[in-house]
Structures are given as structure tokens and as C-alpha cells.
Design an enzyme around this catalytic site. Structure first.
Site, PDB file in Angstrom:
ATOM      1  N   ILE A 243       2.701   9.412 -14.835  1.00 18.98           N
ATOM      2  CA  ILE A 243       1.667   8.381 -14.774  1.00 18.98           C
ATOM      3  C   ILE A 243       2.307   7.008 -14.629  1.00 18.98           C
ATOM      4  O   ILE A 243       3.239   6.669 -15.367  1.00 18.98           O
ATOM      5  CB  ILE A 243       0.803   8.411 -16.051  1.00 18.98           C
TER       6      ILE A 243
ATOM      7  N   ILE B   2       4.119  14.440  -7.046  1.00 20.50           N
ATOM      8  CA  ILE B   2       5.302  15.045  -7.656  1.00 20.50           C
ATOM      9  C   ILE B   2       4.880  15.963  -8.797  1.00 20.50           C
ATOM     10  O   ILE B   2       5.442  17.050  -8.978  1.00 20.50           O
ATOM     11  CB  ILE B   2       6.262  13.956  -8.162  1.00 20.50           C
TER      12      ILE B   2
ATOM     13  N   TYR C 115      12.404   6.111 -11.719  1.00 23.64           N
ATOM     14  CA  TYR C 115      12.862   5.808 -10.350  1.00 23.64           C
ATOM     15  C   TYR C 115      14.066   4.871 -10.434  1.00 23.64           C
ATOM     16  O   TYR C 115      14.232   4.130 -11.415  1.00 23.64           O
ATOM     17  CB  TYR C 115      11.717   5.167  -9.552  1.00 23.64           C
TER      18      TYR C 115
ATOM     19  N   ARG D 204       6.763  10.675  -0.173  1.00 25.94           N
ATOM     20  CA  ARG D 204       5.446  10.231   0.303  1.00 25.94           C
ATOM     21  C   ARG D 204       4.367  10.750  -0.640  1.00 25.94           C
ATOM     22  O   ARG D 204       3.931  11.888  -0.547  1.00 25.94           O
ATOM     23  CB  ARG D 204       5.198  10.721   1.726  1.00 25.94           C
TER      24      ARG D 204
ATOM     25  N   LEU E 104       0.728   9.432  -3.252  1.00 24.18           N
ATOM     26  CA  LEU E 104      -0.322   8.424  -3.374  1.00 24.18           C
ATOM     27  C   LEU E 104       0.210   7.190  -4.081  1.00 24.18           C
ATOM     28  O   LEU E 104      -0.078   6.061  -3.696  1.00 24.18           O
ATOM     29  CB  LEU E 104      -1.518   9.006  -4.139  1.00 24.18           C
TER      30      LEU E 104
ATOM     31  N   TYR F 164       9.215  -3.587  -5.706  1.00 29.19           N
ATOM     32  CA  TYR F 164       9.048  -2.762  -6.913  1.00 29.19           C
ATOM     33  C   TYR F 164       8.819  -3.623  -8.153  1.00 29.19           C
ATOM     34  O   TYR F 164       8.078  -3.242  -9.051  1.00 29.19           O
ATOM     35  CB  TYR F 164      10.263  -1.852  -7.079  1.00 29.19           C
TER      36      TYR F 164
ATOM     37  N   VAL G 167      -5.300   6.767 -20.064  1.00 25.07           N
ATOM     38  CA  VAL G 167      -4.275   6.452 -21.061  1.00 25.07           C
ATOM     39  C   VAL G 167      -4.413   5.044 -21.628  1.00 25.07           C
ATOM     40  O   VAL G 167      -3.750   4.714 -22.620  1.00 25.07           O
ATOM     41  CB  VAL G 167      -2.853   6.654 -20.498  1.00 25.07           C
TER      42      VAL G 167
END
Length: 268
Positions: A93, A21, A146, A193, A195, A156, A66
Site C-alpha cells: 500500500i 505486484i 523501492y 508497469r 497502477l 519520486y 488504512v
């Protein structure tokens, strides 16, 4: 409208490959004249990011982990030395142990909870604090969230908790920096879709479900997100801060599947 980002310089964090993204966002910004710097974590990702950066005429690549605050400081110092200022930051991230995204949320371990929160949420606050010092003339910050932050999503788990905290951070940072002309927003994208998405079990089924049940009857693309990011990072959204902007084909407004899907489920 062309040249929306002419003269603007920004940092893109989170590109992993051409399906990311963050890459969709970078392409949209570069097409409108933005000058970009990219971070990467580790040599393997660096080899992927370098040719992508070259596609948008950038040779400004910086290693960054990070979890290591010294690494974050080094990124900001390098930007200050080369550019002297920063106009925008894109934070894309997130991380959690994929084995703990399955099963019960209640089984999340303390170590994974802490690491997920640091990488997926607190890293944005740490970056924002440092980037703001390079935004003396104002600027914009953008992160990605999200729908699992607001509603329970399968597979999730703790990432939903981290994204909820990230969204709260957006609002608090917007309040912190608004008087300095710095705007802070987030995009909540539908499943794509990527990684990162590959770490979520049954991601393909979730994509299919959204395609069949969202108002627009389709999934979204990195280009869709890139266009919305361009709006939020440009002066087109100069009156917008502290917002969670949905790019999910309208799925967030629904409370039930389509009638067709309900009938199929009832038949089963």
C-alpha cells in the site's frame, strides 16, 4: 518443491488489478497452497479484486481504508472470527499526491507529507501490531519498498522519504517481534508497469533505463517479485528477518550507466 504454503493463511493488502505486484505475490502463494484473504478500498476496486480472488479460490474480501483505524481493526476482527489465526501479511500500500511527485521535493506540502507517511509507511506498523496478536505460533510480514528510499529518483520526492521510513520500520518491527517467532522483511522491486507506477511521471523512460543499465539487462515482472515473496513468506527463509531484499535485475548495485549509455550521453 510443492506445497510450501499448505495450511498457511494470510492477508494480501494492495491488489488493484491483475498488474499489481501484490497480485503476483498472491498467485505465487496460492500456487503453493496458501489460503488468502484480500482487502480493497472502495467499491470500484472491490469489483476488480473479487474476480481475481476467485482465481485463487478465495471468497474472503474485506473493505479497508488504512487512514481509518477502525477499518483496520474491522479487518483483523473479521480474520480472527473466521480463521482464528494469521500466518502472514503482505502490505503493498502506498499513496502520494502525484502532482507533488514532480518538481522539487522541497515544495512538498505539510498535508501531503503527512498523508503520504500515514498511508505508505505508518499503516504497515499499525497492521503489524494488530496482525501479530493473531500470530501466537509465529508468522511472517512483508511490505514493498523501492530504490528511491536510498537514492534520489526523479519524480519520486516524498515517496522516497516514506519508503526510507518504511524500511526503518521493517528493522524495528523485526526487532520487536523476533522473540515471538515473527519475521518482518521487505522487497525492493525495480520499476514495473502497475497502477501505482502510472502515477510517476516518465515511468516508461525509467523502465527503459533500467532495462538498458541493470546487470541483467531487463526489467522485472510481478512473477519475479512473487517468487521472492514466496521465499520470504515460507519456511525457506526461516532464518531471515529485518532484511530489504532487492528484486531489480541488480540495478541497485550499479553506480553508473553502462559504457554504451555513457557514450550516447556524451555524444549528445
Amino acid at each position: 518443491m510443492n506445497g510450501l504454503m499448505n495450511g498457511k493463511r494470510g492477508l494480501i493488502m494492495g491488489v488493484a488489478n491483475s498488474h499489481s505486484i501484490a497480485w503476483g505475490i498472491a498467485k505465487s502463494l496460492a500456487a503453493q497452497g496458501a489460503e488468502l484473504a484480500f482487502t480493497y478500498q472502495g467499491e470500484a476496486l472491490g469489483k476488480r479484486v473479487k474476480p481475481l480472488a476467485a482465481e485463487v479460490n478465495s471468497d474472503f474480501l474485506l473493505p479497508c481504508d488504512v487512514e481509518d483505524i477502525g477499518s483496520v481493526d474491522a479487518v483483523v476482527d473479521a480474520i480472527k472470527e473466521r480463521w482464528g489465526k494469521l500466518d502472514f501479511v503482505v502490505h503493498a500500500i502506498g499513496f502520494s499526491d502525484k502532482n507533488e511527485l514532480k518538481g522539487l521535493y522541497a515544495d512538498t506540502t505539510r498535508d501531503n507529507f503527512s498523508r503520504t507517511m500515514v498511508i505508505s509507511c505508518f499503516s504497515f506498523t499499525e497492521i503489524a501490531k494488530r496482525a501479530a496478536e493473531l500470530m501466537s505460533e509465529g508468522g511472517t510480514m512483508l511490505t514493498l519498498t523501492y530504490g528511491g528510499s536510498m537514492r534520489v529518483m526523479p519524480n519520486y520526492n516524498v515517496m522516497g522519504v516514506a519508503k526510507a521510513a518504511l524500511e526503518a520500520s521493517v528493522r524495528y518491527l523485526a526487532a520487536d517481534y523476533g522473540s515471538r517467532g515473527i519475521r518482518v522483511n521487505a522487497i525492493s522491486a525495480g520499476p514495473i508497469r502497475t497502477l501505482a507506477g502510472a502515477g510517476i511521471s516518465d515511468a516508461r523512460a525509467m523502465l527503459s533505463w533500467q532495462q538498458k543499465n541493470s546487470p541483467l539487462r531487463r526489467t522485472v515482472t510481478i512473477e519475479d517479485v512473487g517468487s521472492s515473496a514466496l521465499y520470504l513468506l515460507s519456511d525457506l527463509s526461516r532464518g531471515v528477518t529485518g532484511e530489504i531484499h532487492y528484486v531489480d535485475s541488480g540495478y541497485n548495485i550499479t553506480s553508473m550507466p553502462t559504457l554504451e549509455a555513457l557514450r550516447v550521453a556524451d555524444a549528445d
